[in-house]
Design a protein around this motif. Structure first.
Motif, PDB file in Angstrom:
ATOM      1  N   HIS A   1      -7.618   6.340   2.911  1.00  0.00           N
ATOM      2  CA  HIS A   1      -6.856   6.022   1.698  1.00  0.00           C
ATOM      3  C   HIS A   1      -7.320   6.889   0.515  1.00  0.00           C
ATOM      4  O   HIS A   1      -8.493   7.284   0.439  1.00  0.00           O
ATOM      5  CB  HIS A   1      -7.087   4.563   1.291  1.00  0.00           C
TER       6      HIS A   1
ATOM      7  N   HIS B   1      -9.493   4.002   8.231  1.00  0.00           N
ATOM      8  CA  HIS B   1      -9.289   3.194   9.434  1.00  0.00           C
ATOM      9  C   HIS B   1      -8.292   3.787  10.405  1.00  0.00           C
ATOM     10  O   HIS B   1      -7.622   4.770  10.103  1.00  0.00           O
ATOM     11  CB  HIS B   1      -8.822   1.783   9.033  1.00  0.00           C
TER      12      HIS B   1
ATOM     13  N   TRP C   1       5.256   6.610   2.261  1.00  0.00           N
ATOM     14  CA  TRP C   1       5.877   5.313   2.548  1.00  0.00           C
ATOM     15  C   TRP C   1       5.007   4.188   2.004  1.00  0.00           C
ATOM     16  O   TRP C   1       3.876   4.418   1.605  1.00  0.00           O
ATOM     17  CB  TRP C   1       6.171   5.148   4.036  1.00  0.00           C
TER      18      TRP C   1
ATOM     19  N   MET D   1     -10.275   2.322   2.096  1.00  0.00           N
ATOM     20  CA  MET D   1     -10.269   2.107   3.540  1.00  0.00           C
ATOM     21  C   MET D   1     -10.186   3.433   4.283  1.00  0.00           C
ATOM     22  O   MET D   1      -9.550   4.372   3.824  1.00  0.00           O
ATOM     23  CB  MET D   1      -9.030   1.292   3.908  1.00  0.00           C
TER      24      MET D   1
ATOM     25  N   HIS E   1       0.866  -1.181   0.000  1.00  0.00           N
ATOM     26  CA  HIS E   1       0.000   0.000   0.000  1.00  0.00           C
ATOM     27  C   HIS E   1       0.899   1.227   0.000  1.00  0.00           C
ATOM     28  O   HIS E   1       1.903   1.252   0.715  1.00  0.00           O
ATOM     29  CB  HIS E   1      -0.897  -0.024   1.246  1.00  0.00           C
TER      30      HIS E   1
ATOM     31  N   HIS F   1      -6.702   7.264   9.294  1.00  0.00           N
ATOM     32  CA  HIS F   1      -6.110   7.331   7.953  1.00  0.00           C
ATOM     33  C   HIS F   1      -7.147   6.995   6.892  1.00  0.00           C
ATOM     34  O   HIS F   1      -7.733   5.913   6.924  1.00  0.00           O
ATOM     35  CB  HIS F   1      -4.924   6.360   7.869  1.00  0.00           C
TER      36      HIS F   1
ATOM     37  N   HIS G   1       3.842  -0.003   2.657  1.00  0.00           N
ATOM     38  CA  HIS G   1       3.794  -1.105   3.620  1.00  0.00           C
ATOM     39  C   HIS G   1       2.776  -2.129   3.174  1.00  0.00           C
ATOM     40  O   HIS G   1       1.930  -1.845   2.327  1.00  0.00           O
ATOM     41  CB  HIS G   1       3.479  -0.593   5.035  1.00  0.00           C
TER      42      HIS G   1
ATOM     43  N   HIS H   1      -4.795   3.797  12.176  1.00  0.00           N
ATOM     44  CA  HIS H   1      -3.467   3.306  11.805  1.00  0.00           C
ATOM     45  C   HIS H   1      -2.675   2.795  12.998  1.00  0.00           C
ATOM     46  O   HIS H   1      -1.480   2.506  12.878  1.00  0.00           O
ATOM     47  CB  HIS H   1      -2.673   4.342  11.020  1.00  0.00           C
TER      48      HIS H   1
ATOM     49  N   HIS I   1      -0.487  -4.383   3.164  1.00  0.00           N
ATOM     50  CA  HIS I   1      -1.862  -4.292   3.657  1.00  0.00           C
ATOM     51  C   HIS I   1      -2.526  -5.661   3.604  1.00  0.00           C
ATOM     52  O   HIS I   1      -3.704  -5.793   3.296  1.00  0.00           O
ATOM     53  CB  HIS I   1      -2.661  -3.240   2.907  1.00  0.00           C
TER      54      HIS I   1
ATOM     55  N   HIS J   1       1.200   4.478   1.185  1.00  0.00           N
ATOM     56  CA  HIS J   1       0.562   5.302   2.201  1.00  0.00           C
ATOM     57  C   HIS J   1       0.746   6.796   1.905  1.00  0.00           C
ATOM     58  O   HIS J   1       1.864   7.304   1.908  1.00  0.00           O
ATOM     59  CB  HIS J   1       1.114   4.946   3.586  1.00  0.00           C
TER      60      HIS J   1
HETATM   61 CU1  C2O Z   1      -0.876   2.939   5.950  1.00  0.00          CU
HETATM   62 CU2  C2O Z   1      -4.617   1.423   5.379  1.00  0.00          CU
HETATM   63  O1  C2O Z   1      -2.722   2.169   5.683  1.00  0.00           O
END
Ligand code: C2O
Ligand code: CU
Length: 492
Positions: free
Chosen positions: A410, A457, A178, A455, A138, A408, A180, A459, A182, A140
């Motif tokens: 998206h 949500h 960044w 999303m 993902h 957070h 990461h 974090h 998911h 971010h």
């Molecule tokens: Cu960094 Cu749904 O996330």
């Protein structure tokens, strides 16, 4: 003799009857408690496989209702991609391995920093070397097309062992970001499946030393770019520095400077309008959030401290290696910098949503406990925030639980309008990761300009795994993937 027997029998019969009645009453009472509990337990069970668009209930935020939305009408998520005809300018292959529960990307964690310049097409090939659960990436803070968002079961299937997946997106907005996983993110991110992504402006200022600081706790102490303790950067006095800080942890990070004032140039990848010099205050970086600092190294050197953990020294250590005390005052971004045009008018939004975070006893997928609620509802019976492309959207986020939540969203950046009723007076404070402390209430606004299922949500990824997850969904979009199922999609 016979008389006594008769009396005894009668007494016994009465006591049996009384005992039966007691059992009956007790049974009825137990059932009165157990039946609704059982029903609550049963209705909390999350199906093995499900379509995220069909879970929970639609919340139209006071805007027009589209009855067909979410019922397999419209553009499939998988088709919401970047221009397929544009060749890639930046190409990377990221290979993920897991060993003893620790994840590396091309052999390190944090993984390699991906760098691009605005206008470039980025193409990343993700290879799963040996992760049995599957992985994703993902991006971010980057508002990528929906199919590139990397959420297992929502925007793609998890990439299984020995499989690969290609992500493509246009680098549109300069800033610090960044990447990461998911997929099983509350485990994989904490255990190292992450790295930084920097998008440079078309013309970078000459003579500026770029320094990255990726903060992460791997389990032992806090680290900076994978190192514990003090890191010294060899910079001469007079050197201008741009420090890009990325908080990849589940909790808030604090940083402060000794030796020189600094300016906060950018928050979550978006430039601050006319930032002022800061002294004697610390800066809070929410989980998932980023800040870029700008300063000039003075003759005596400069030092940046990150909480009770690592520190960065530029030139000499102005403290003589004495940890300077944490400043009491926190820089307030609500009034930092100068106002500027938002590019849209949030005063008459098309939709206004509440995102009230609470906590109450109940069942989460059959497990009894105290669980997070969204507008009073437990996952998966949570709102699906429905928008139409082009809508001006306001979210009123409030935290009535006993813990802070870094929220957070998206695919979008939102501007903070107010905090606890106090309007923003500084530079547009644009965020993708917002710390919402206990008891606080924020109003944020954005334009719905990126169709898909996104999303929205907490974090603190443990909280997300405990049900603090909802989605923003566009009308005219239908899902392409299922949570669970054959690929074992498990986004949280
Ligand atoms: Cu960094 Cu749904 O996330
Ligand atoms: Cu949380």
């Amino acid at each position: 003799m016979a008389q006594r027997n008769w009396a005894e029998l009668r007494a016994r019969a009465w006591s049996t009857l009384r005992a039966r009645r007691r059992i009956l009453v007790a049974t009825a009472a137990t059932l009165a408690i157990l039946l609704p509990l059982g029903w609550m337990w049963k209705s909390s069970l999350v199906p093995e496989t499900y379509d995220i668009a069909a879970m929970g209930y639609p919340d139209w935020g006071g805007g027009p209702v589209d009855e067909h939305a979410g019922m397999h009408h419209g553009t499939p998520v998988k088709d919401l991609v970047a221009d397929p005809d544009r060749p890639a300018d930046v190409r990377e292959t990221l290979t993920v391995r897991v060993k003893d529960g620790h994840y590396t990307v091309n052999g390190t964690s944090p993984g390699p920093t991906i760098e691009a310049t605005v206008g470039q097409m980025v193409e990343v090939r993700l290879v799963n070397d040996n992760v049995p659960d599957g992985i994703t990436l993902h991006w971010h803070g980057v508002d990528v097309p929906n199919a590139e968002d990397g959420v297992a079961g929502v925007t793609q299937d998890a990439v299984g062992e020995n499989e690969e997946h290609v992500y493509r997106f246009l680098a549109e907005d300069p800033g610090t970001y960044w990447y990461h996983s998911h997929q099983v993110s509350h485990e994989q991110v904490r255990r190292g499946l992450l790295g930084a992504l920097v998008i440079h402006p078309e013309t970078s200022e000459a003579g500026v030393h770029e320094q990255l600081a990726v903060l992460h706790r791997y389990g032992d102490g806090p680290t900076l770019n994978g190192e514990e303790g003090l890191t010294t950067v060899d910079t001469p006095p007079g050197q201008r520095v741009r420090l890009r800080v990325v908080n990849t942890d589940n909790g808030m990070a604090s940083l402060w400077m000794t030796g020189t004032p600094f300016e906060v140039m950018a928050v979550d990848g978006v430039d601050v309008n006319q930032p002022e010099p800061v002294t004697g205050e610390r800066v809070g970086v929410p989980a998932g959030g980023r800040v870029d600092l700008d300063f000039v190294v003075p003759a005596g050197g400069a030092r940046v401290d990150f909480g009770a953990g690592p520190a960065l020294v530029f030139g000499n250590d102005p403290t003589g290696d004495d940890r300077p005390p944490l400043p009491r005052d926190v820089l307030d971004l609500l009034s930092y910098g100068e106002p500027a045009d938002l590019g849209f008018d949030p005063t008459h939004p098309d939709r206004t949503f509440d995102y009230d975070i609470g906590k109450r006893p109940g069942f989460l997928d059959g497990r009894p406990g105290m669980w997070w609620t969204i507008n009073g509802h437990l996952f998966p019976d949570v709102p699906m925030f429905m928008v139409e492309e082009g809508d001006v959207v306001v979210f009123r986020i409030s935290n009535d639980s006993d813990s802070t939540h870094p929220m957070h969203l998206h695919g979008h950046h939102a501007v903070v309008l107010s905090r606890n009723g106090k309007p923003a007076t500084g530079s547009p404070w644009v965020i993708d990761s917002l710390e919402v402390p206990v008891g606080d209430r924020f109003e944020i606004a954005f334009v719905a300009d990126n169709p898909g299922i996104w999303m929205d949500h907490c974090h603190n990824l443990r909280h997300a795994a405990e049900g603090l997850v909802a989605h923003l969904m566009y009308t005219g979009v239908e899902s392409s993937y299922l949570v669970g199922g054959e690929p074992g999609n498990q986004p949280e």
